[in-house]
Scaffold this motif. Sequence first.
Motif, PDB file in Angstrom:
ATOM      1  N   GLU A  65       7.755  -7.852  -1.194  1.00  0.00           N
ATOM      2  CA  GLU A  65       6.744  -7.413  -0.232  1.00  0.00           C
ATOM      3  C   GLU A  65       6.333  -5.957  -0.431  1.00  0.00           C
ATOM      4  O   GLU A  65       5.320  -5.504   0.107  1.00  0.00           O
ATOM      5  N   ASN A  66       7.111  -5.204  -1.205  1.00  0.00           N
ATOM      6  CA  ASN A  66       6.781  -3.808  -1.468  1.00  0.00           C
ATOM      7  C   ASN A  66       5.841  -3.642  -2.654  1.00  0.00           C
ATOM      8  O   ASN A  66       5.383  -2.533  -2.954  1.00  0.00           O
ATOM      9  N   ILE A  67       5.583  -4.733  -3.356  1.00  0.00           N
ATOM     10  CA  ILE A  67       4.710  -4.698  -4.533  1.00  0.00           C
ATOM     11  C   ILE A  67       3.323  -5.189  -4.144  1.00  0.00           C
ATOM     12  O   ILE A  67       3.174  -6.186  -3.446  1.00  0.00           O
ATOM     13  N   SER A  68       2.304  -4.495  -4.603  1.00  0.00           N
ATOM     14  CA  SER A  68       0.936  -4.872  -4.264  1.00  0.00           C
ATOM     15  C   SER A  68       0.046  -4.763  -5.490  1.00  0.00           C
ATOM     16  O   SER A  68       0.476  -4.332  -6.566  1.00  0.00           O
ATOM     17  N   LEU A  69      -1.208  -5.145  -5.313  1.00  0.00           N
ATOM     18  CA  LEU A  69      -2.191  -4.997  -6.382  1.00  0.00           C
ATOM     19  C   LEU A  69      -2.340  -3.533  -6.771  1.00  0.00           C
ATOM     20  O   LEU A  69      -2.584  -3.213  -7.934  1.00  0.00           O
ATOM     21  N   LYS A  70      -2.171  -2.660  -5.804  1.00  0.00           N
ATOM     22  CA  LYS A  70      -2.237  -1.224  -6.068  1.00  0.00           C
ATOM     23  C   LYS A  70      -1.155  -0.816  -7.068  1.00  0.00           C
ATOM     24  O   LYS A  70      -1.384   0.025  -7.952  1.00  0.00           O
ATOM     25  N   SER A  71       0.014  -1.425  -6.960  1.00  0.00           N
ATOM     26  CA  SER A  71       1.109  -1.127  -7.885  1.00  0.00           C
ATOM     27  C   SER A  71       0.750  -1.519  -9.306  1.00  0.00           C
ATOM     28  O   SER A  71       1.042  -0.791 -10.258  1.00  0.00           O
ATOM     29  N   ALA A  72       0.107  -2.671  -9.456  1.00  0.00           N
ATOM     30  CA  ALA A  72      -0.311  -3.131 -10.783  1.00  0.00           C
ATOM     31  C   ALA A  72      -1.378  -2.207 -11.350  1.00  0.00           C
ATOM     32  O   ALA A  72      -1.361  -1.874 -12.546  1.00  0.00           O
ATOM     33  N   TYR A  73      -2.310  -1.786 -10.505  1.00  0.00           N
ATOM     34  CA  TYR A  73      -3.358  -0.864 -10.957  1.00  0.00           C
ATOM     35  C   TYR A  73      -2.750   0.465 -11.421  1.00  0.00           C
ATOM     36  O   TYR A  73      -3.104   0.976 -12.486  1.00  0.00           O
ATOM     37  N   ARG A  74      -1.847   0.994 -10.629  1.00  0.00           N
ATOM     38  CA  ARG A  74      -1.204   2.270 -10.997  1.00  0.00           C
ATOM     39  C   ARG A  74      -0.437   2.143 -12.301  1.00  0.00           C
ATOM     40  O   ARG A  74      -0.410   3.077 -13.112  1.00  0.00           O
TER      41      ARG A  74
END
Length: 276
Positions: free
Chosen positions: A133-142
């Motif tokens: 739940e702490n991983i998001s699309l934003k994490s993949a983008y970064r």
Amino acid sequence: EGPYPERTSYTDVILIERLKESLFSLNKSLPKSAIEDAIRQITIPKQIALIENNRTFHKMITDGVDVSYHDQTGRLVHSQVRIFDFNEPKNNDYLVVNQFTVVESRVEKRPDVVVFVNGLPLVVFELKTASDENISLKSAYRQIKNYQSAIQSLFVYNAFNVISDGLHAKVGTLTSLEDRYTSWRTIDGKVIAPTSFPQLETLIKGMFDKERFLDILKQFILFQKNDHDYIKIIAGYHQYHAVNTAVERTIEATSELGDRRIGVIWHTQGSGKSLS
């Protein structure tokens, strides 16, 4: 890696034997010296800025690699070496590599998935898991932006990137900000996939059909001048299918038996009408 490694070092981002084999196969009328010249131009970037090298390579994709050689009579001949066969997709070499290790300036990175065509790394996937739940699309983008900074050599040949958090999936380019990564919501251009359908599956089936992928690669990526730099833009699914449908309809309407009625493309505000 593995029992039959295709590169001698983790610093190599091109699978050179696949590239050589493809170029010789696709350019049989050209002499060996011309092919070798093209390989040198492809594998040795001339600019400092990543976007400039990427733009130069994209021109090679669309126009071929400019080469010169002397024929049997001694006449200087100017020609182009084709990197891909856009007319017959099956004549290209395709490879998808999981966990592709790259080392640059003593920094090691391992993108989740890299898509190679004719030995060239054209697409990078960064995939996160929906179970965290702490991983998001934003994490993949970064993570993608981190790769672009740390292992720039891999992205000289990059056409576009794909990011996913396990639920959502989006596509963008080297210069795309996070809000410019967009979904690909259809497989065939006729039916919009329901929100319940896995977005990554729709994107892969919609963009990576070989014929469609090569069409996007050649016809639906552009560079737009922005002050002192360039922005790289890839068409959205609606633009891709609208333009191709418009071209087909135009050919039909202007044919000998055509009705001369081409039709109208409708886009909502801010959806890229000017580029379509």
